[in-house]
Write a protein that holds these residues in place. Structure first.
Motif, PDB file in Angstrom:
ATOM      1  N   CYS A  95      -5.701   0.412   2.753  1.00 25.16           N
ATOM      2  CA  CYS A  95      -4.450  -0.350   2.775  1.00 25.16           C
ATOM      3  C   CYS A  95      -4.573  -1.580   3.668  1.00 25.16           C
ATOM      4  O   CYS A  95      -4.116  -2.667   3.301  1.00 25.16           O
ATOM      5  CB  CYS A  95      -3.304   0.532   3.250  1.00 25.16           C
ATOM      6  N   ILE A  96      -5.184  -1.421   4.832  1.00 24.42           N
ATOM      7  CA  ILE A  96      -5.350  -2.556   5.745  1.00 24.42           C
ATOM      8  C   ILE A  96      -6.243  -3.617   5.119  1.00 24.42           C
ATOM      9  O   ILE A  96      -5.944  -4.820   5.186  1.00 24.42           O
ATOM     10  CB  ILE A  96      -5.906  -2.077   7.098  1.00 24.42           C
ATOM     11  N   VAL A  97      -7.338  -3.199   4.507  1.00 22.14           N
ATOM     12  CA  VAL A  97      -8.243  -4.155   3.851  1.00 22.14           C
ATOM     13  C   VAL A  97      -7.515  -4.877   2.722  1.00 22.14           C
ATOM     14  O   VAL A  97      -7.662  -6.093   2.551  1.00 22.14           O
ATOM     15  CB  VAL A  97      -9.511  -3.432   3.337  1.00 22.14           C
ATOM     16  N   PHE A  98      -6.692  -4.162   1.962  1.00 19.51           N
ATOM     17  CA  PHE A  98      -5.939  -4.784   0.872  1.00 19.51           C
ATOM     18  C   PHE A  98      -4.967  -5.828   1.409  1.00 19.51           C
ATOM     19  O   PHE A  98      -4.875  -6.935   0.867  1.00 19.51           O
ATOM     20  CB  PHE A  98      -5.184  -3.713   0.078  1.00 19.51           C
ATOM     21  N   VAL A  99      -4.240  -5.507   2.474  1.00 23.55           N
ATOM     22  CA  VAL A  99      -3.274  -6.451   3.046  1.00 23.55           C
ATOM     23  C   VAL A  99      -3.984  -7.687   3.591  1.00 23.55           C
ATOM     24  O   VAL A  99      -3.536  -8.829   3.374  1.00 23.55           O
ATOM     25  CB  VAL A  99      -2.436  -5.756   4.141  1.00 23.55           C
ATOM     26  N   VAL A 100      -5.101  -7.496   4.278  1.00 26.06           N
ATOM     27  CA  VAL A 100      -5.851  -8.641   4.821  1.00 26.06           C
ATOM     28  C   VAL A 100      -6.408  -9.501   3.682  1.00 26.06           C
ATOM     29  O   VAL A 100      -6.342 -10.729   3.734  1.00 26.06           O
ATOM     30  CB  VAL A 100      -6.981  -8.146   5.756  1.00 26.06           C
ATOM     31  N   ALA A 101      -6.928  -8.871   2.639  1.00 25.28           N
ATOM     32  CA  ALA A 101      -7.460  -9.615   1.499  1.00 25.28           C
ATOM     33  C   ALA A 101      -6.353 -10.413   0.814  1.00 25.28           C
ATOM     34  O   ALA A 101      -6.556 -11.580   0.449  1.00 25.28           O
ATOM     35  CB  ALA A 101      -8.131  -8.664   0.505  1.00 25.28           C
ATOM     36  N   CYS A 102      -5.188  -9.810   0.646  1.00 23.23           N
ATOM     37  CA  CYS A 102      -4.061 -10.546   0.035  1.00 23.23           C
ATOM     38  C   CYS A 102      -3.658 -11.736   0.901  1.00 23.23           C
ATOM     39  O   CYS A 102      -3.351 -12.813   0.382  1.00 23.23           O
ATOM     40  CB  CYS A 102      -2.873  -9.618  -0.170  1.00 23.23           C
TER      41      CYS A 102
END
Length: 65
Positions: free
Chosen positions: A35-42
């Protein structure tokens, strides 16, 4: 006499589904990292898109002026 009793097949299939383990509950830390990686990527993709749009807007302003 039917060759396959569908109620038995459905019950066995449901039994396999119910017995599955909950991977997300067991590996909560991995889910949080995803989830953290997804938010940072977005966020990074959004920043890149806004920079591209700002660059395009600046080029349009210099061409028309």
């Amino acid at each position: 006499m039917p060759a396959i009793n569908k109620s038995i097949v459905a019950r066995d299939t449901f039994g396999h589904i119910v017995r599955r383990e909950n991977w997300a509950r067991q590996e909560a830390g991995v889910v949080v990292v995803f989830c953290i990686v997804f938010v940072v990527a977005c966020g990074l993709i959004g920043l890149w898109i806004s920079k591209c749009l700002a660059k395009r807007k600046a080029q349009k302003a210099t061409v028309h002026a």
